[in-house]
Design a protein around this motif. Structure first.
Motif, PDB file in Angstrom:
ATOM      1  N   SER A   1     -13.461  -8.825   9.322  1.00 54.12           N
ATOM      2  CA  SER A   1     -13.317  -9.135   7.887  1.00 54.12           C
ATOM      3  C   SER A   1     -12.507  -8.058   7.180  1.00 54.12           C
ATOM      4  O   SER A   1     -11.628  -8.351   6.353  1.00 54.12           O
ATOM      5  N   TYR A   2     -12.790  -6.799   7.491  1.00 60.77           N
ATOM      6  CA  TYR A   2     -12.054  -5.688   6.892  1.00 60.77           C
ATOM      7  C   TYR A   2     -10.593  -5.697   7.344  1.00 60.77           C
ATOM      8  O   TYR A   2      -9.679  -5.497   6.538  1.00 60.77           O
ATOM      9  N   GLU A   3     -10.359  -5.934   8.641  1.00 59.10           N
ATOM     10  CA  GLU A   3      -8.998  -5.892   9.177  1.00 59.10           C
ATOM     11  C   GLU A   3      -8.140  -7.012   8.599  1.00 59.10           C
ATOM     12  O   GLU A   3      -6.951  -6.816   8.321  1.00 59.10           O
ATOM     13  N   ILE A   4      -8.719  -8.191   8.397  1.00 52.90           N
ATOM     14  CA  ILE A   4      -7.960  -9.293   7.793  1.00 52.90           C
ATOM     15  C   ILE A   4      -7.515  -8.912   6.380  1.00 52.90           C
ATOM     16  O   ILE A   4      -6.397  -9.216   5.953  1.00 52.90           O
ATOM     17  N   GLY A   5      -8.389  -8.227   5.658  1.00 47.77           N
ATOM     18  CA  GLY A   5      -8.057  -7.815   4.301  1.00 47.77           C
ATOM     19  C   GLY A   5      -6.921  -6.818   4.224  1.00 47.77           C
ATOM     20  O   GLY A   5      -6.305  -6.656   3.158  1.00 47.77           O
ATOM     21  N   ARG A   6      -6.603  -6.141   5.330  1.00 54.52           N
ATOM     22  CA  ARG A   6      -5.534  -5.136   5.346  1.00 54.52           C
ATOM     23  C   ARG A   6      -4.171  -5.723   5.688  1.00 54.52           C
ATOM     24  O   ARG A   6      -3.153  -5.033   5.593  1.00 54.52           O
ATOM     25  N   MET A   7      -4.111  -6.975   6.083  1.00 57.13           N
ATOM     26  CA  MET A   7      -2.856  -7.543   6.562  1.00 57.13           C
ATOM     27  C   MET A   7      -1.777  -7.574   5.482  1.00 57.13           C
ATOM     28  O   MET A   7      -0.621  -7.221   5.724  1.00 57.13           O
TER      29      MET A   7
ATOM     30  N   PHE B   1      -1.522  -5.670   2.886  1.00 56.04           N
ATOM     31  CA  PHE B   1      -1.111  -4.285   2.624  1.00 56.04           C
ATOM     32  C   PHE B   1      -0.137  -3.802   3.695  1.00 56.04           C
ATOM     33  O   PHE B   1       0.889  -3.163   3.389  1.00 56.04           O
ATOM     34  N   LYS B   2      -0.406  -4.097   4.966  1.00 58.73           N
ATOM     35  CA  LYS B   2       0.477  -3.674   6.051  1.00 58.73           C
ATOM     36  C   LYS B   2       1.865  -4.285   5.906  1.00 58.73           C
ATOM     37  O   LYS B   2       2.886  -3.611   6.112  1.00 58.73           O
ATOM     38  N   ARG B   3       1.909  -5.563   5.551  1.00 60.74           N
ATOM     39  CA  ARG B   3       3.207  -6.231   5.399  1.00 60.74           C
ATOM     40  C   ARG B   3       4.001  -5.634   4.228  1.00 60.74           C
ATOM     41  O   ARG B   3       5.218  -5.450   4.315  1.00 60.74           O
ATOM     42  N   LYS B   4       3.322  -5.344   3.135  1.00 63.63           N
ATOM     43  CA  LYS B   4       4.004  -4.748   1.986  1.00 63.63           C
ATOM     44  C   LYS B   4       4.543  -3.365   2.341  1.00 63.63           C
ATOM     45  O   LYS B   4       5.660  -2.997   1.947  1.00 63.63           O
TER      46      LYS B   4
END
Length: 282
Positions: A134-140, A142-145
């Motif tokens: 759940s936490y890792e999905i929320g970071r996707m 941000f990573k792309r930006k």
């Protein structure tokens, strides 16, 4: 006299400009060549070393149970910065239980099963938790930006380098005093232009590769990973649990904890195997 020789020496500007273009070219090429990977690759291999171990469909599978909570586990694969375990949780109690892959924890052990200490803090044990999907999905997003910002910064740097190379090329061409100097300056200029072109290709290639990786990571967390939630009595759920890599560990002492109910222990043996990379087919 030495002083007279210095006074009568030719201007240094063309040499400085030539060196400038040389260092630009060498720096660009060095950055490109540093991305080359060695012929050997190291892979992680894990196998269960505790519980009821059986070989099913060619792989070793272990089972452990405590207070009505059963964990069936096997090593699935190495996955980027993680090792993935194929986990099945079974609820043999008479009530629902809350499950979460982030409740898998492990401590790293050496070859004689002594607990290792954290390299960043020798006063504490080397312990890690499994990834929380759940936490890792929320970071996707941000990573792309961040990756888009990185490409924009690279474009700015490339533009500044191009301006510097063009200015140095124009100045050196007009200051060439001999045909030999002219050839040397042209060679350095061509090298700088080619290196800059290579750098641009590498920047865009890295951007595309990372964005593709983030697409895979999002798919991994959404579709492959074990999901958190409520597991009804008498039912089971299956998915991958992702443990951070610890290269110097020989054993991983894993535990799955459901607060106030049970802690199920698992032990996996870890080995790092070096393999020759297969050549790409054209």
């Amino acid at each position: 006299m030495v002083y007279l020789g210095l006074i009568n020496s030719p201007p240094m500007k063309p040499l400085y400009i030539a060196c400038c273009r040389y260092f630009i070219a060498v720096g660009l090429l060095a950055g490109t060549l540093s991305s080359c990977s060695p012929n050997l690759t190291t892979t992680y291999q894990l196998e269960p070393a505790s519980g009821d171990i059986a070989r099913i469909d060619g792989r070793l599978v272990t089972k452990a149970e405590q207070n009505g909570v059963s964990v069936v586990a096997s090593f699935e694969k190495e996955d980027l910065e993680y090792v993935a375990l194929d986990i099945e949780l079974k609820n043999h109690t008479d009530h629902p239980i809350e499950i979460n892959p982030a409740d898998f924890h492990f401590t790293a052990m050496n070859s004689v099963k002594d607990t290792l200490t954290d390299p960043l803090n020798p006063a504490i044990l080397l312990a890690r938790s499994a990834a929380d999907p759940s936490y890792e999905i929320g970071r996707m997003d941000f990573k792309r930006k961040e990756e888009t910002k990185r490409l924009k910064r690279a474009k700015v740097v490339n533009t500044l380098l191009m301006v510097a190379v063009i200015a140095a090329d124009a100045s050196s061409s007009s200051n060439s005093r001999t045909y030999g100097e002219y050839l040397r300056n042209r060679t350095l200029s061509n090298l700088a232009y080619q290196s800059l072109a290579v750098k641009r290709v590498v920047n865009y290639s890295n951007f595309a590769n990372r964005m593709q990786r983030y697409d895979y990571e999002e798919y991994r967390w959404r579709e492959l990973a074990l999901k958190a939630g409520s597991l009804p009595a008498g039912e089971s759920v299956r998915g991958f649990v992702y443990l951070p890599k610890v290269p110097n560990a020989h054993y991983l002492a894993i535990s799955y904890t459901i607060p106030e109910l049970s802690t199920v222990p698992l032990l996996f043996k870890q080995e790092l195997v070096q393999q020759q990379k297969r050549p790409r087919r054209r």
